[in-house]
Design an enzyme around this catalytic site. Structure first.
Site, PDB file in Angstrom:
ATOM      1  N   ARG A   1       0.828  -1.224   0.000  1.00 33.15           N
ATOM      2  CA  ARG A   1       0.000   0.000   0.000  1.00 33.15           C
ATOM      3  C   ARG A   1       0.848   1.253   0.000  1.00 33.15           C
ATOM      4  NH1 ARG A   1      -2.530  -3.669   2.801  1.00 33.15           N
ATOM      5  NH2 ARG A   1      -1.620  -2.999   4.774  1.00 33.15           N
TER       6      ARG A   1
ATOM      7  N   GLU B   1       5.700  -9.753  14.754  1.00 31.43           N
ATOM      8  CA  GLU B   1       5.138 -10.289  16.002  1.00 31.43           C
ATOM      9  C   GLU B   1       5.436 -11.790  16.106  1.00 31.43           C
ATOM     10  OE1 GLU B   1       0.989  -9.583  16.308  1.00 31.43           O
ATOM     11  OE2 GLU B   1       0.859 -10.312  18.375  1.00 31.43           O
TER      12      GLU B   1
HETATM   13  P1  AMP Z   1       4.839  -1.974  11.301  1.00 35.95           P
HETATM   14  O1  AMP Z   1       6.075  -2.472  10.595  1.00 35.95           O
HETATM   15  O2  AMP Z   1       4.489  -2.808  12.498  1.00 35.95           O
HETATM   16  O3  AMP Z   1       4.936  -0.498  11.636  1.00 35.95           O
HETATM   17  O4  AMP Z   1       3.626  -2.187  10.307  1.00 35.95           O
HETATM   18  C1  AMP Z   1       3.455  -1.322   9.248  1.00 35.95           C
HETATM   19  C2  AMP Z   1       3.092  -2.043   7.983  1.00 35.95           C
HETATM   20  O5  AMP Z   1       2.115  -3.050   8.202  1.00 35.95           O
HETATM   21  C3  AMP Z   1       2.518  -1.053   6.993  1.00 35.95           C
HETATM   22  O6  AMP Z   1       3.119  -1.291   5.728  1.00 35.95           O
HETATM   23  C4  AMP Z   1       1.031  -1.332   6.975  1.00 35.95           C
HETATM   24  O7  AMP Z   1       0.550  -1.409   5.650  1.00 35.95           O
HETATM   25  C5  AMP Z   1       0.854  -2.668   7.695  1.00 35.95           C
HETATM   26  N1  AMP Z   1      -0.047  -2.592   8.853  1.00 35.95           N
HETATM   27  C6  AMP Z   1       0.278  -2.751  10.160  1.00 35.95           C
HETATM   28  N2  AMP Z   1      -0.783  -2.692  10.951  1.00 35.95           N
HETATM   29  C7  AMP Z   1      -1.837  -2.466  10.136  1.00 35.95           C
HETATM   30  C8  AMP Z   1      -3.253  -2.285  10.366  1.00 35.95           C
HETATM   31  N3  AMP Z   1      -3.788  -2.334  11.590  1.00 35.95           N
HETATM   32  N4  AMP Z   1      -4.035  -2.056   9.293  1.00 35.95           N
HETATM   33  C9  AMP Z   1      -3.507  -1.993   8.047  1.00 35.95           C
HETATM   34  N5  AMP Z   1      -2.200  -2.166   7.774  1.00 35.95           N
HETATM   35  C10 AMP Z   1      -1.372  -2.395   8.799  1.00 35.95           C
END
Ligand code: AMP
Length: 177
Positions: free
Chosen positions: A65, A102
């Protein structure tokens, strides 16, 4: 243009992709021209100084995205777009970095010549959650010899430590949920 409420165009999908997760679905926002335009304009503003001058050389978006938002931001700023992709998708020499999820881990890759030494890069993604994805992307830019000038995200999940993960990197989020 009349002011647009970006939040109205984001849907919460409960227990997707697994129980306990609330997935932030930006599809309705992308499908609404006014909301999409307002979002791209606001994200692109992060790549400008107060006088409107563009202060970044590249805009980098993360699969998948992040691509949808980062590419029009790059066009709005008049600079190039660079994709960061999941392992094995880029056809030429890459830098790779692995980071913790996670459960398990993930690897992201960037073409070695995607960012020139000394270039300033704006990172764009839809959601800042734990910050792992953006932090890994920062490392890839630095492996190329570039510098991350800032991070622009559509929304951050305020109950997760994304900003802490990114340390002193300037983060602009259009929404906090
Ligand atoms: P993080 O690496 O944990 O910061 O996760 C960010 C990535 O995971 C981004 O590229 C988001 O597209 C996706 N992501 C994480 N959590 C969500 C969520 N609750 N809803 C949609 N996309 C998420």
């Amino acid at each position: 243009m009349a002011s647009v409420c970006i939040e109205e165009h984001i849907l919460d999908v409960v227990d997707y992709p697994k129980p306990g997760i609330v997935f932030k679905d930006i599809s309705p926002l992308l499908a609404d021209h006014a909301a999409f335009t307002a979002t791209v304009d606001a994200l692109a503003a992060v790549g400008r100084a107060a006088d409107g001058a563009v202060v970044v050389d590249k805009v980098l978006g993360m699969e998948a995205r992040g691509f949808i938002l980062a590419a029009p931001v790059a066009l709005a700023l008049g600079v190039g777009f660079v994709p960061v992709r999941k392992a094995g998708k880029l056809p030429r020499d890459v830098h790779a970095t692995t980071y913790a999820l996670e459960y398990g881990e993930a690897t992201l890759e960037l073409h070695t010549d995607a960012v020139a030494p000394g270039e300033r890069v704006l990172l764009v993604d839809d959601v800042l959650a734990t910050g792992g994805t953006l932090d890994a992307s920062r490392r890839l830019v630095e492996q190329c010899g570039g510098t991350v000038a800032g991070v622009a995200v559509l929304m951050e999940l305020g109950f997760l430590p994304g900003r802490t993960t990114l340390g002193d990197l300037p983060v602009t989020s259009l929404l906090t949920v």
